[in-house]
Write a protein that holds these residues in place. Structure first.
Motif, PDB file in Angstrom:
ATOM      1  N   THR A 129     -29.588 -17.189   0.441  1.00  0.00           N
ATOM      2  CA  THR A 129     -28.168 -16.847   0.494  1.00  0.00           C
ATOM      3  C   THR A 129     -27.449 -17.841   1.402  1.00  0.00           C
ATOM      4  O   THR A 129     -28.091 -18.551   2.185  1.00  0.00           O
ATOM      5  N   PRO A 130     -26.137 -17.881   1.331  1.00  0.00           N
ATOM      6  CA  PRO A 130     -25.399 -18.765   2.241  1.00  0.00           C
ATOM      7  C   PRO A 130     -25.576 -18.387   3.715  1.00  0.00           C
ATOM      8  O   PRO A 130     -25.276 -19.182   4.599  1.00  0.00           O
ATOM      9  N   ILE A 167     -29.464 -31.267  -0.318  1.00  0.00           N
ATOM     10  CA  ILE A 167     -30.123 -31.038  -1.607  1.00  0.00           C
ATOM     11  C   ILE A 167     -29.718 -29.688  -2.197  1.00  0.00           C
ATOM     12  O   ILE A 167     -29.403 -29.589  -3.376  1.00  0.00           O
ATOM     13  N   TRP A 168     -29.739 -28.656  -1.375  1.00  0.00           N
ATOM     14  CA  TRP A 168     -29.501 -27.293  -1.839  1.00  0.00           C
ATOM     15  C   TRP A 168     -28.155 -26.771  -1.339  1.00  0.00           C
ATOM     16  O   TRP A 168     -28.081 -25.724  -0.698  1.00  0.00           O
ATOM     17  N   THR A 174     -22.069 -25.963  -4.412  1.00  0.00           N
ATOM     18  CA  THR A 174     -21.968 -26.720  -5.671  1.00  0.00           C
ATOM     19  C   THR A 174     -22.950 -26.171  -6.699  1.00  0.00           C
ATOM     20  O   THR A 174     -24.000 -25.619  -6.359  1.00  0.00           O
ATOM     21  N   ALA A 175     -22.596 -26.358  -7.966  1.00  0.00           N
ATOM     22  CA  ALA A 175     -23.488 -25.913  -9.045  1.00  0.00           C
ATOM     23  C   ALA A 175     -24.791 -26.700  -9.028  1.00  0.00           C
ATOM     24  O   ALA A 175     -25.871 -26.140  -9.251  1.00  0.00           O
ATOM     25  N   ALA A 176     -24.702 -28.001  -8.766  1.00  0.00           N
ATOM     26  CA  ALA A 176     -25.914 -28.831  -8.717  1.00  0.00           C
ATOM     27  C   ALA A 176     -26.828 -28.392  -7.577  1.00  0.00           C
ATOM     28  O   ALA A 176     -28.055 -28.362  -7.730  1.00  0.00           O
ATOM     29  N   GLY A 177     -26.251 -28.031  -6.449  1.00  0.00           N
ATOM     30  CA  GLY A 177     -27.055 -27.560  -5.313  1.00  0.00           C
ATOM     31  C   GLY A 177     -27.734 -26.237  -5.607  1.00  0.00           C
ATOM     32  O   GLY A 177     -28.899 -26.025  -5.256  1.00  0.00           O
TER      33      GLY A 177
END
Length: 180
Positions: free
Chosen positions: A104-105, A118-119, A123-126
């Motif tokens: 979770t954030p 990286i994560w 972002t959607a990519a993260g």
């Protein structure tokens, strides 16, 4: 044959335990060694089982018994493979859910600069990269659980070896065979 069966089961259990410790970084030598040892274990397991199965049969029934024995072995293998694959997928999904619950954030580990690159949860990519890593880790744990399950089943078979008895041979059987 009891000694060979116990040796085969023990060798098979050892290799399954060792395989439960595998990570994606396992080297080729370890894979080769465990595969060879597992092959030896299976050889020490199936040859005595076949010998015991056919030792009490009249030779004229051995052809039919061989086909029935192999059919039973193949069906048993298919059922075993189905159970192991089911357990693998179930464990993988359960581990994915458990690992996702802490992604979770609010997780401090995901806020570190090296992890946030990286994560990145914003972002959607993260989020996709994090999901891919969670899936990879869940798969590693699921395979480890499967190997431990197979090791446990193999070890639980050891007491069954002591139920095997030597076949009783009739004293009149050789005399009757010579009369024919």
């Amino acid at each position: 044959p009891r000694f060979f069966l116990i040796f085969g089961i023990t060798l098979l259990s050892f290799t399954l335990w060792e395989m439960s410790q595998f990570t994606p970084d396992v080297d080729k030598w370890t894979l080769t060694r465990t595969g060879v040892l597992q092959g030896f274990g299976m050889g020490f397991l199936f040859v005595p089982v076949s010998t015991i199965a056919f030792s009490t049969l009249d030779p004229k029934y051995r052809t039919d018994a061989s086909s029935l024995f192999n059919l039973t072995r193949n069906i048993g293998s298919s059922i075993g493979i189905s159970i192991v694959i089911f357990m693998l997928k179930h464990s993988q999904q359960a581990m994915h859910a458990d690992l996702s619950a802490v992604a979770t954030p609010f997780n401090e580990g995901l806020r570190w600069p090296s992890a946030a690159q990286i994560w990145n949860m914003a972002t959607a990519a993260g989020r996709m990269a994090l999901d891919n890593e969670i899936t990879r880790q869940a798969s590693i744990i699921a395979y480890s659980n499967d190997y431990r399950l197979m090791m446990t089943v193999a070890l639980l078979c050891i007491p069954l070896v002591f139920l095997l008895r030597r076949p009783k041979r009739a004293a009149a059987a050789p005399a009757a065979a010579m009369a024919d």
